[in-house]
Design an enzyme around this catalytic site. Structure first.
Site, PDB file in Angstrom:
ATOM      1  N   ASP A 271       0.875  -1.167   0.000  1.00  0.00           N
ATOM      2  CA  ASP A 271       0.000   0.000   0.000  1.00  0.00           C
ATOM      3  C   ASP A 271       0.919   1.225   0.000  1.00  0.00           C
ATOM      4  O   ASP A 271       2.108   1.138   0.330  1.00  0.00           O
ATOM      5  CB  ASP A 271      -0.966   0.000   1.195  1.00  0.00           C
ATOM      6  CG  ASP A 271      -2.154   0.941   0.951  1.00  0.00           C
ATOM      7  OD1 ASP A 271      -2.083   1.776   0.021  1.00  0.00           O
ATOM      8  OD2 ASP A 271      -3.160   0.862   1.691  1.00  0.00           O
TER       9      ASP A 271
HETATM   10  C1  BGC Z   1      -4.967   3.391   0.004  1.00  0.00           C
HETATM   11  C2  BGC Z   1      -4.990   2.392  -1.140  1.00  0.00           C
HETATM   12  C3  BGC Z   1      -4.806   3.120  -2.444  1.00  0.00           C
HETATM   13  C4  BGC Z   1      -3.494   3.870  -2.399  1.00  0.00           C
HETATM   14  C5  BGC Z   1      -3.182   4.626  -3.674  1.00  0.00           C
HETATM   15  C6  BGC Z   1      -3.741   4.268  -0.054  1.00  0.00           C
HETATM   16  O1  BGC Z   1      -3.869   5.329   0.849  1.00  0.00           O
HETATM   17  O2  BGC Z   1      -5.007   2.699   1.229  1.00  0.00           O
HETATM   18  O3  BGC Z   1      -6.211   1.688  -1.126  1.00  0.00           O
HETATM   19  O4  BGC Z   1      -4.864   2.221  -3.506  1.00  0.00           O
HETATM   20  O5  BGC Z   1      -3.549   4.812  -1.342  1.00  0.00           O
HETATM   21  O6  BGC Z   1      -4.033   5.701  -3.844  1.00  0.00           O
END
Ligand code: BGC
Length: 719
Positions: A271
């Protein structure tokens, strides 16, 4: 920059013909064979480029001279142009492609993921994934960050709308079908957030403690089914710690379960900001760091050079990324940006919404509304003249118009007022925003029927303080219902809500975040042009006092702890959660505690009625559960026929669990024999000692019916 562009496009021209003849371009070879061939050609620098991202616009980090290669999404991974390996262009895509307004593009907002789970229709989940996959490609992306499947342990979680509810078999099946069809569009599909990122508060600093059996039978089972059904290209590891170790360097999650037990051949992507180390993450099984390369760039290269990380380990990460690009067709089907058929995609959004809206209450058959008998209707609720609300955060799909900021409340211009007016061209349909309950009640009193559109907004980066409707909407509904008992409440929510007014209103419709065509779909349900067929994928409790934890488990509510994701060197656990409910999430918890609920898991009404009879169970692998379903009403309708099983007495197991279902369409009076196959895994417990699924010997009770609390058929069989 101009010079660079010229040089690279010339290089591309020269290479294209040569590349076609390279042995790994032979589509008759397997993705693994092709990946191995490319791997042998790569320099160390090219390998390192493949294992990390190049930044996300707005994320911070060092400015990157290569950022012009990005497509404006969540980030990108460099390709190897000289060998025909494309750039991986990544976009968030929970319920549609994110950031389209920023980039002057169109994205169709589908109903939320939770809504999609409410359809209990794997074919609709497939349509959902296919639409997102083709819109991603059309916009220049070849990797999706959709596929959220953290199960609903904490209904106040601000991302509940991005997930598929509280049951691992339902959510795993639905997400798996979405992912399968998304991947068929030649995008790297993704499943996230692995694992147990079940609330937002303190998400980057919370240590989740849970036993292996409990997690394998709940949260991890949803992922397991999603992976085996959908074959995602990537698994995104989550922000939180699990049993003391950050998820993105957690060997149990990334290697022992994902690789060894589930044989996942794709790659693990962190993530955004969830990587906290170089060697430990690499050894545990993290393949790709996002959005930048603090740990998987220069530091990784130095670790390889000094021998701290063996080249073979780096090669393994690179091989998984390359084989995924081959397996999902990224190499053989280069991205071609193209126009989207907006009308066709909106029609899909509408049809999915119509199958996702749950009819919760229908006193005296107040619904469907009778066009010919209505002369005056009151439409009440904030913005109900304009549109319907959507879920925020990285899932946010922009509405047409200028881009909205992070955590803005975004309303789609799908107007309930207009949609109801379109159904009633000869009646008076009037609007009141509900800001003043007295004027709203006055309008209701003068109308044949009052329809209140109530909303509850949710987003990544926050949890709800409780499950009640915000902004005095409970009072508004009470006032309207007191003025006119013919009140229907349409809820736009991302999770369960509490309903102190439940007995005072006639009809209740859960529309969830219904997407770009939500209002038309709601009107079709209200007027009976569509017979509702959706069922709740999560329990609606009577009050938050009935949750396993009446107060949020991680203080302070609302803090994501993002300091540690943006400054990963500081990361450490500052709080912990013991998931005392273990594997018994949602209805399994309420059942084992014998707590009554407001609306149970699996519940939802139709404008027709169904009867169940003649249950037979043939045990085996799979067990075959057969029964007869009859439409006993006067309208054509679809029923989600649910199959539950009670296990032989086993410590810690709930009285029953969902093990299968079938969604069946029947004409009035028609009966059908329905068969549901139940894999032995769904009847098993996870045996930690043997690290595997185990069918306990003894008597199993199969229960069949239309909700987790309405199971007229029962039959037992011995294993
Ligand atoms: C989120 C993810 C997301 C990523 C990219 C993170 O803060 O938890 O679900 O895909 O950001 O935007």
């Amino acid at each position: 920059m101009l010079l660079l562009l010229t040089v690279s496009s010339v290089a591309q021209k020269t290479d294209k013909n040569e590349i076609k003849n390279k042995p790994w371009m032979n589509t008759g070879l397997s993705p693994d064979q092709r990946a191995d061939m490319v791997l042998k050609e790569l320099t160390l620098d090219e390998k390192i480029d493949l294992i990390h991202g190049q930044g996300m616009p707005g994320w911070g980090g060092p400015s990157n001279p290569l950022s012009y290669l990005g497509n404006g999404g969540a980030g990108f991974v460099l390709g190897v142009e000289r060998l025909g390996i494309p750039i991986i262009q990544i976009s968030d895509a929970a319920y549609g492609v994110r950031n389209s307004a920023d980039n002057g593009r169109w994205s169709t907002a589908l109903p939320s993921n939770l809504a999609s789970a409410s359809s209990w229709d794997p074919d609709a989940a497939c349509q959902y994934g296919a639409l997102i996959g083709h819109e991603l490609r059309a916009q220049g992306y070849n990797m999706s960050l959709g596929g959220g499947v953290d199960i609903t342990r904490e209904p106040r979680n601000g991302r509940t709308f991005e997930y598929m509810g509280e049951d691992p078999v339902l959510s795993g099946t639905m997400v798996g079908n979405r992912i399968k069809c998304e991947g068929e569009q030649h995008v790297i599909s993704d499943i996230k957030h692995y694992a147990l990122n079940d609330q937002e508060s303190g998400r980057t600093e919370v240590n989740v403690n849970i036993g292996k059996r409990a997690m394998r039978e709940s949260d991890l089972l949803a992922f397991e089914i999603g992976v085996e059904t959908g074959h995602p290209g990537a698994v995104m590891c989550s922000y939180n710690l699990l049993n003391g170790v950050y998820a993105c360097q957690n060997k149990y999650l990334l290697t022992e379960v994902l690789r060894n037990d589930w044989k996942f051949p794709g790659f693990v992507v962190s993530d955004w900001g969830a990587t906290h180390s170089t060697e430990a993450s690499s050894a545990a099984g993290l393949d790709n760091q996002q959005p930048l390369g603090e740990f998987y760039g220069d530091k990784y290269k130095a670790a390889v050079k000094s021998g701290k990380i063996p080249m073979a380990e780096l090669d393994e990460h690179v091989r998984r990324i390359l084989r995924t690009e081959f397996a999902l067709g990224l190499v053989d089907h280069p991205i071609k940006k193209e126009a989207i058929d907006v009308e066709a995609d909106l029609a899909v959004a509408r049809s999915i919404a119509e199958h996702s809206i749950v009819l919760l209450q229908n006193k005296n058959n107040i619904l469907p509304l009778d066009h010919s008998a209505l002369h005056s209707v009151a439409i009440i609720g904030e913005k109900a003249d304009f549109g319907m609300i959507s879920g925020g955060g990285s899932a946010q799909v922009d509405a047409p118009g200028p881009p909205a900021g992070w955590q803005a409340h975004v309303w789609y211009p799908t107007s309930p007022l207009k949609a109801v007016r379109a159904k009633l061209p000869n009646a008076e349909v009037k609007f009141d925003s509900g800001a003043n309950p007295d004027t709203a009640a006055e309008l209701a009193r003068k109308s044949d029927v009052a329809i209140v559109f109530a909303h509850q907004w949710e987003s990544e980066g926050m949890d709800l303080p409780d499950l009640s409707l915000p902004n005095n909407q409970d009072k508004l509904i009470e006032a309207v219902a007191a003025a006119n008992p013919k009140t229907i409440v349409v809820i736009e929510s991302g999770t369960a809500i509490t309903m102190p007014w439940v007995d005072k209103v006639g009809g209740i419709v859960e529309a969830w975040y219904a997407g770009a065509k939500g209002a038309d779909a709601v009107a079709d349900i209200l007027f009976g042009d569509v017979n509702p067929s959706a069922k709740l994928p999560m329990t609606f409790p009577r009050s938050i006092e009935d949750l396993p934890y009446p107060t949020l488990r991680v203080p302070p509510p609302g803090s994501m702890g993002d300091d540690s994701s943006r400054h990963p060197e500081k990361a450490h656990a500052t709080s912990s959660i013991e998931y005392k409910e273990g594997q018994n999430v949602g209805y399994k918890w309420y059942d084992s505690q014998q707590k009554p609920v407001l609306f149970p898991f699996g519940y939802g009404l139709s404008y027709t009625t169904f009867a169940y009879s003649d249950l037979k169970v043939v045990n085996g692998e799979p067990a075959i559960v057969t029964f007869t379903l009859k439409n006993t009403g006067t309208r054509v309708g679809e029923e989600v026929a649910e199959v539950y099983a009670g296990l032989p007495a086993a410590a810690d197991e709930a009285p029953k669990r969902l093990v299968g279902w079938s969604k069946v369409k029947l004409e009035p009076g028609q009966s059908k024999e329905v068969s549901v196959s139940v894999p032995a895994k769904y009847l098993s417990i996870f045996d930690e000692g043997q690290n595997g699924w185990k069918l306990l010997p003894g008597e199993y009770t199969f229960m069949v019916g239309g909700s987790s609390q309405d199971l007229p058929l029962k039959a037992s069989t011995k294993y």
